[in-house]
Design an enzyme around this catalytic site. Structure first.
Site, PDB file in Angstrom:
ATOM      1  N   HIS A   1      -5.581  13.461   6.793  1.00  0.00           N
ATOM      2  CA  HIS A   1      -4.701  12.307   6.543  1.00  0.00           C
ATOM      3  C   HIS A   1      -4.400  12.187   5.064  1.00  0.00           C
ATOM      4  O   HIS A   1      -5.059  12.786   4.219  1.00  0.00           O
ATOM      5  CB  HIS A   1      -5.320  11.013   7.094  1.00  0.00           C
ATOM      6  CG  HIS A   1      -6.538  10.533   6.342  1.00  0.00           C
ATOM      7  ND1 HIS A   1      -6.845   9.199   6.212  1.00  0.00           N
ATOM      8  CD2 HIS A   1      -7.530  11.204   5.683  1.00  0.00           C
ATOM      9  CE1 HIS A   1      -7.969   9.058   5.524  1.00  0.00           C
ATOM     10  NE2 HIS A   1      -8.406  10.253   5.194  1.00  0.00           N
TER      11      HIS A   1
ATOM     12  N   CYS B   1       0.869   8.347   4.802  1.00  0.00           N
ATOM     13  CA  CYS B   1       0.141   8.705   6.020  1.00  0.00           C
ATOM     14  C   CYS B   1       1.064   9.066   7.181  1.00  0.00           C
ATOM     15  O   CYS B   1       0.904  10.119   7.825  1.00  0.00           O
ATOM     16  CB  CYS B   1      -0.811   7.581   6.408  1.00  0.00           C
ATOM     17  SG  CYS B   1      -0.020   6.023   6.909  1.00  0.00           S
TER      18      CYS B   1
ATOM     19  N   HIS C   1      -2.201   2.532   9.281  1.00  0.00           N
ATOM     20  CA  HIS C   1      -2.624   3.858   8.822  1.00  0.00           C
ATOM     21  C   HIS C   1      -2.765   4.789  10.014  1.00  0.00           C
ATOM     22  O   HIS C   1      -3.065   4.353  11.130  1.00  0.00           O
ATOM     23  CB  HIS C   1      -3.955   3.770   8.067  1.00  0.00           C
ATOM     24  CG  HIS C   1      -4.353   5.059   7.415  1.00  0.00           C
ATOM     25  ND1 HIS C   1      -3.644   5.605   6.362  1.00  0.00           N
ATOM     26  CD2 HIS C   1      -5.358   5.934   7.672  1.00  0.00           C
ATOM     27  CE1 HIS C   1      -4.217   6.740   5.990  1.00  0.00           C
ATOM     28  NE2 HIS C   1      -5.244   6.973   6.787  1.00  0.00           N
TER      29      HIS C   1
END
Length: 386
Positions: free
Chosen positions: A358, A298, A346
């Site tokens: 993402h 990520c 994240h």
């Protein structure tokens, strides 16, 4: 606990009381039933699909947090390795200079010996553990020429500097070794979490996998509805702002301007480049610790996307969240970074209309998804990085 004594058909003794054979048989049956109840769980005690889903999600979340820890440790390892290499190069160069200085002192000692001068003092200097202490205890300097004194000074200086650099290199090597050990631990932690998640999923039947997919689809639909609501709210706010600006122009004959308009324009130009890069990565696999070009995790994706726009972001989510300006969710703009979970493990790149690009998790691919994919409660913050 059940008795392990041999059962007697005529009765046995419990707590000092002899019991009839029938009662003993009943007690034995109860004991066997108790043992069965305490044995491995039956199929009926298997966790529900909802419980499996939550457990898998938790494991993936833990794996992402461990991945960010791994990324941070790997960055630190690379920095420390560069420092160690630099120190070792410096030590090598200083050692070479020290050897040159020693050779020059040796030539003076040989010359003194050939001319009958006092050579042993200079020879002893070359073998001394601490030349400066040696000078403090002798009159050697009084018998040296100016050129010899310069050579001696150079030798002492280089020896002290080399000794210091060797100590620094040794300490840096120890630190690097410790960091490398932490890196291996972080890597093992990620692999353990992912293996546990895969093991849970592998035990599901075809029917259970279908039910799990249905649950995920329902969550996705709810997230998309929430994204649409945010888009509507932002559109309404923008319309209201335009109407207010038009009203002011009608009343005063001037157009409303703000000092941030130039800044907004500059940010939009950079964000467009970052978004163009991110869109080109859609479909590439998530791989923990990856920074492209073939795969990403990520924070590796957001770092690479903003680098394409000329903005250098740190490697981890924990550092990226501190770069730029934090803005409220209601003011989110394309290009902004959206961080998730209390541990900030994240991140995604906002593209507008409540959606982001993402790298979701292991086994998935870079994709567009609602920022509410896990519910609004997991959104930690929004950051404008440039």
């Amino acid at each position: 606990m059940a008795s392990h004594r041999k059962w007697s058909p005529t009765g046995t003794r419990i707590a000092g009381i002899r019991t009839p054979a029938l009662a003993t048989a009943a007690l034995t049956s109860v004991a066997l039933l108790s043992q069965t109840a305490n044995a491995a769980p039956s199929a009926d005690s298997k966790p529900s699909i909802e419980e499996v889903e939550k457990k898998v999600d938790d494991l993936y979340h833990q794996a992402e947090a461990a991945t960010e820890k791994y990324n941070a440790t790997r960055e630190k390892t690379a920095q420390q390795r560069k420092r160690v290499d630099s120190l070792l190069d410096d030590v090598a160069q200083r050692t070479e200079k020290l050897n040159t200085a020693r050779d020059e002192l040796g030539s003076f000692a040989a010359a003194q010996y050939r001319t009958g001068a006092s050579a042993p003092d200079t020879a002893t200097l070359l073998l001394a553990d601490n030349p400066q202490d040696y000078f403090d205890q002798t009159q050697l300097m009084d018998r040296l020429t100016s050129r010899q004194k310069v050579a001696v000074d150079d030798y002492i200086t280089e020896q002290a500097a080399t000794t210091k650099k060797r100590a620094e290199a040794s300490q840096s090597l120890q630190t690097l070794t410790t960091t490398q050990s932490a890196l291996r631990t972080s890597k093992a932690d990620v692999q353990r979490k992912l293996a546990e998640a895969r093991d849970l999923l592998s035990k599901l039947t075809a029917e259970e996998k279908a039910r799990l997919a249905a649950i995920e689809k329902k969550k996705q639909e709810a997230a998309e509805r929430k994204a649409a609501e945010l888009a509507q709210q932002q559109a309404a706010a923008e319309k209201k702002a335009r109407e207010a600006a038009a009203q002011q122009q009608t009343t005063t004959g001037t157009t409303a301007t703000t000092g941030s308009s130039a800044t907004d324009s500059s940010y939009t130009a950079k964000a467009d480049k970052a978004l163009a890069f991110a869109r080109a990565q859609v479909g590439k696999p998530y791989v923990w610790g990856a920074t492209g070009p073939g795969s990403y995790d990520c924070s590796g994706l957001t770092q690479a996307a903003w680098k394409a726009a000329g903005v250098d972001l740190p490697r981890t989510t924990w550092d990226q969240v501190n770069v730029g300006t934090t803005v409220p969710l209601s003011d989110i703009k394309p290009g902004d970074l959206v961080f998730f979970y209390d541990d900030i493990s994240h991140v995604g790149l906002y593209i507008g209309n409540g959606m982001m690009i993402h790298a979701p998790k292991p086994g998935a691919y870079v994709r567009e998804e609602s920022i509410f994919y896990g519910g609004e409660s997991i959104i930690h913050s929004v950051v404008r990085p440039a």
